[in-house]
Write an enzyme that holds these catalytic residues in place. Sequence first.
Site, PDB file in Angstrom:
ATOM      1  N   LYS A  88       9.263 -23.773  18.336  1.00  9.06           N
ATOM      2  CA  LYS A  88       8.834 -23.421  20.022  1.00  9.06           C
ATOM      3  C   LYS A  88       8.062 -22.242  19.887  1.00  9.06           C
ATOM      4  O   LYS A  88       7.132 -22.087  20.677  1.00  9.06           O
ATOM      5  CB  LYS A  88      10.355 -23.554  20.513  1.00  9.06           C
ATOM      6  CG  LYS A  88      10.790 -24.686  20.537  1.00  9.06           C
ATOM      7  CD  LYS A  88      12.311 -24.707  21.390  1.00  9.06           C
ATOM      8  CE  LYS A  88      13.399 -24.091  20.851  1.00  9.06           C
ATOM      9  NZ  LYS A  88      13.710 -24.785  19.632  1.00  9.06           N
ATOM     10  N   THR A  89       8.498 -21.039  19.170  1.00 11.30           N
ATOM     11  CA  THR A  89       7.775 -19.699  19.359  1.00 11.30           C
ATOM     12  C   THR A  89       6.397 -19.796  18.804  1.00 11.30           C
ATOM     13  O   THR A  89       5.828 -19.177  19.348  1.00 11.30           O
ATOM     14  CB  THR A  89       8.553 -18.697  18.574  1.00 11.30           C
ATOM     15  OG1 THR A  89      10.178 -18.772  18.886  1.00 11.30           O
ATOM     16  CG2 THR A  89       7.913 -17.414  18.791  1.00 11.30           C
ATOM     17  N   ASP A 133      12.113 -16.752  25.235  1.00 14.69           N
ATOM     18  CA  ASP A 133      13.193 -17.649  24.668  1.00 14.69           C
ATOM     19  C   ASP A 133      14.766 -17.859  25.011  1.00 14.69           C
ATOM     20  O   ASP A 133      15.112 -16.848  25.842  1.00 14.69           O
ATOM     21  CB  ASP A 133      13.153 -16.966  23.021  1.00 14.69           C
ATOM     22  CG  ASP A 133      13.861 -18.029  21.956  1.00 14.69           C
ATOM     23  OD1 ASP A 133      14.066 -19.085  22.263  1.00 14.69           O
ATOM     24  OD2 ASP A 133      14.181 -17.474  20.841  1.00 14.69           O
ATOM     25  N   THR A 182      17.567 -24.170  23.516  1.00 14.11           N
ATOM     26  CA  THR A 182      18.099 -24.992  22.357  1.00 14.11           C
ATOM     27  C   THR A 182      19.095 -25.872  23.240  1.00 14.11           C
ATOM     28  O   THR A 182      19.802 -26.800  22.788  1.00 14.11           O
ATOM     29  CB  THR A 182      18.701 -24.507  21.303  1.00 14.11           C
ATOM     30  OG1 THR A 182      19.629 -23.439  21.829  1.00 14.11           O
ATOM     31  CG2 THR A 182      17.946 -23.494  20.332  1.00 14.11           C
ATOM     32  N   ARG A 241      11.281 -24.166   9.411  1.00 13.84           N
ATOM     33  CA  ARG A 241      12.005 -22.767   9.043  1.00 13.84           C
ATOM     34  C   ARG A 241      12.805 -22.722   7.761  1.00 13.84           C
ATOM     35  O   ARG A 241      12.891 -21.873   6.614  1.00 13.84           O
ATOM     36  CB  ARG A 241      12.789 -22.295  10.172  1.00 13.84           C
ATOM     37  CG  ARG A 241      13.406 -20.725  10.006  1.00 13.84           C
ATOM     38  CD  ARG A 241      14.179 -20.412  11.205  1.00 13.84           C
ATOM     39  NE  ARG A 241      13.176 -19.751  12.318  1.00 13.84           N
ATOM     40  CZ  ARG A 241      13.491 -19.838  13.666  1.00 13.84           C
ATOM     41  NH1 ARG A 241      14.967 -20.216  13.620  1.00 13.84           N
ATOM     42  NH2 ARG A 241      12.785 -19.548  14.328  1.00 13.84           N
TER      43      ARG A 241
END
Length: 366
Positions: A88-89, A133, A182, A241
């Site tokens: 997302k980032t 975020d 989230t 990640r």
Amino acid sequence: MFHLVMRPMVPPPLGYTDPFMATQRWIAPTATTPEEDRANWSLRPRDIAEYVGQSELIERLRITIQAARQRSECVEHILLHGPPGLGKTTLAHVIASEMGSSVHATSGPAITRGSDLVGALTKLRENDVLFIDEIHRLPIAVEEFIYPAMEDGRIDVAVDSGLSARTVTLRLKPFTLIGATTRAGLMSAPLRSRFGLVHHLKYYPPEELLEILIRSAGLLEIPAAEKALLAIARRSRGTPRIANRLLRRVRDFAQVRAGGTIAERTVDEALALEGVDALGLDALDRAYLKVIGTTYKGGPVGLEAIAATMGDDAGTLEDVVEPFLLQVGFLARTRRGRSLTEGGAAYIGVPAPEAVSAEGALFGGE
């Protein structure tokens, strides 16, 4: 005078896990240290052509960005929601790069007052991106400032108080707000409805994670066989990640024990040392399954009872452990509690719960 008394070591109870394990897991989808966060930046794609996966979202973004460029406008506000570690980032920076603008990043918990948001918005230049975020954690009072900013490009700021109170309207330059969360269900309906593009990010299949790992291995100058990278991808729980983190762990092991070259056997040995098995489960996952399978005969059992038996926090188990076990089909959530599925019972070598067996017999199973 003090006397040192040696006590016999008592083995931990069944299912006991280190209380720090949940935050130090190699397969945790969140960044474990600031150093890892900085390492991830060097591996992130710079533009939309380098981005791998999320094909539906990428196609929608290509159209949106191209249309905004043709009209010389900023991209409409975007909400990205889904599990942590899926990009997302990264997408926020990719969108800003495609628009030739800058990203100003913050988080919901960091914006505690309306003045914090005013400061973030007033320093934006034309077509810049404001990335928030965990946007679901914004205070309600702060949301009231966001609504006119998103819709009309203005902020209404109250000056003074009492009889001399007045409202000053500040005009903002056109900008794009990208929210990431989230837990989209915790967002207020008025805030969620003001985003023009809303998309749920999905877990990555091993084939797409392999593409990401091939690119990462090239950037890190790691000699690795494709089969070895595929073995890492299959253990990465569908999360880029985690894939990049495991790649760095395997690189360290290969450098010290295997002459610097990553082969399939090297991956098996390195990740076995970290406690990560062929499916991507670690010690905490296995302890969770064993508690249900042995102590509670496969379930159903309440989450609080499992947490008490393991000596862990129920919220941590629900947010950190259960999502992947549900994804791979090892765990079932029912009204009566958590139960192992047939696959989960077979994985830890215990009989399937009676409820699962009865259901299989009801629908023609043996």
